[in-house]
Design a protein around this motif. Sequence first.
Motif, PDB file in Angstrom:
ATOM      1  N   SER A  94      23.951 -31.198  14.893  1.00  0.00           N
ATOM      2  CA  SER A  94      23.289 -31.388  16.094  1.00  0.00           C
ATOM      3  C   SER A  94      24.126 -31.182  17.289  1.00  0.00           C
ATOM      4  N   MET A 102      16.288 -31.874  29.265  1.00  0.00           N
ATOM      5  CA  MET A 102      15.066 -32.740  28.882  1.00  0.00           C
ATOM      6  C   MET A 102      14.108 -32.593  30.202  1.00  0.00           C
ATOM      7  N   ILE A 111       9.939 -37.547  24.431  1.00  0.00           N
ATOM      8  CA  ILE A 111      11.140 -36.525  24.106  1.00  0.00           C
ATOM      9  C   ILE A 111      11.353 -36.657  22.704  1.00  0.00           C
ATOM     10  N   MET A 112      11.502 -37.815  22.143  1.00  0.00           N
ATOM     11  CA  MET A 112      11.942 -38.022  20.556  1.00  0.00           C
ATOM     12  C   MET A 112      10.561 -37.499  19.563  1.00  0.00           C
ATOM     13  N   TYR A 114       8.560 -35.028  20.498  1.00  0.00           N
ATOM     14  CA  TYR A 114       8.646 -33.584  20.593  1.00  0.00           C
ATOM     15  C   TYR A 114       9.829 -33.059  19.919  1.00  0.00           C
ATOM     16  N   GLN A 115      11.104 -33.629  19.713  1.00  0.00           N
ATOM     17  CA  GLN A 115      12.219 -33.069  19.207  1.00  0.00           C
ATOM     18  C   GLN A 115      11.848 -33.021  17.679  1.00  0.00           C
ATOM     19  N   LEU A 118       9.609 -30.414  16.343  1.00  0.00           N
ATOM     20  CA  LEU A 118      10.371 -29.050  16.244  1.00  0.00           C
ATOM     21  C   LEU A 118      10.890 -28.814  14.830  1.00  0.00           C
ATOM     22  N   TYR A 119      11.359 -29.935  14.272  1.00  0.00           N
ATOM     23  CA  TYR A 119      11.845 -29.911  12.967  1.00  0.00           C
ATOM     24  C   TYR A 119      10.815 -30.278  12.013  1.00  0.00           C
ATOM     25  N   ARG A 162      18.420 -38.303  20.486  1.00  0.00           N
ATOM     26  CA  ARG A 162      17.517 -37.143  20.217  1.00  0.00           C
ATOM     27  C   ARG A 162      18.577 -36.149  18.782  1.00  0.00           C
ATOM     28  N   THR A 166      17.115 -36.378  13.512  1.00  0.00           N
ATOM     29  CA  THR A 166      17.041 -35.400  12.205  1.00  0.00           C
ATOM     30  C   THR A 166      18.307 -35.746  11.175  1.00  0.00           C
TER      31      THR A 166
END
Length: 295
Positions: A94, A102, A111-112, A114-115, A118-119, A162, A166
Motif C-alpha cells: 500500500s 481524497m 472514503i474507507m 469506497y477504498q 475498489l478491492y 485507508r 486491505t
Amino acid sequence: MTPDTTLSSLQKSPEADMIELHNLTKQFEHFTAVDSISLQIETGEFFGLLGPNGAGKTTTIGMLSTLLLPTSGEIRIDGELLTRKRQDLKRKVSVITQEYSMRQDMDMDEIMEYQGRLYFMPVKQIRARTEELFAFAGLTEHRRKTIRKLSGGMKRKLMVCRALLTEPEILLLDEPTAGMDAISRRQMWSLLRQLNEKGLTILLTTHYIEEAQSLCKRVALMNGGRLNEIDTPAHLIENLGAYAVDELLDDGIHSRYFHERSKAIACLSGLTGQCTLRDTTLEDVFVEQVGKRLS
C-alpha cells in the motif's frame, strides 16, 4: 480499544529480504531519475530513503507501487518478480503519497468504504476493519466530518487507515509528514512506530533529518538518482564523528567532526570566533558525502 490490542493481523512471521531492488533504473527521455540502484529491505524493517527534493525518492516509490515501470532492472517481493500483472504481489503493498488524494465532499466512512469496494472487500469486512483502524488512529470521533473539514494531521492519519484497510504487508510512505505541524508530525511518528512494531514493513522517503533518525532502522542516502551509502543512522553518524564543532567564518559555517567529546571541546577552546559544539546529525553525514543540504 488500545493500539496494543488492535491490528493483530499485522503480526507477520519473519522471512528474509521481503523487498529487493536489482539495478533499478528509470529514465524520462534524456533524464535519469533513478540510476541503477540496488538494495534489500527485510521483512518487518523500517527503512528510510533520505535525500533532497529531486533525489529520485518519489520515482523509486512510483516503481515499487507499479505506477511507474522501470526502464531497466527489477523489483522482487518475497523473491517473486513484481509486475503490473502480479495482483497477488501488488496486494501486499500500500502507498501513501505526498498529495491528499481524497474527495473533499466525502466523510471518513465513505472514503474507507469506497477504498474497500475498489478491492472487492465485503461491506461487513470493510466496516469492521474501519472501526479497528479508526480506533487505532484516534479518528473515531471525527469520522462524520467531510475531508475538507479535517486538519492536515487528521487527513494524513486517514490516509494511513485507508492504506491499511486491505491488510498489506508493506507500507510505502512518500514524505508522509510534509506540511504537518510539529505536534501532528510526532503523532504520526508514534502511529508508524506502533505499526512497525506489529510487523509491518515500512519504506519511508523523507528529507526531514529528525524523522529518519528517529524512525528508521536503516537509511539509504540518495542524491541524483543514486544511492550513496546504506547503514543505520547511528553507524553513519559514528563513522563521521558524534560531535560537531561549527565555526562561523566570512564564507559561511565550517564544521569539524570528532569521535571524542574531549577532543571536540579542545578544538572549541582553541577557536576565537563565533562557534558552537553540538551532536552530529544525519544531515552532516549527507553534506559530507554529497556536498549539499537536504532541505
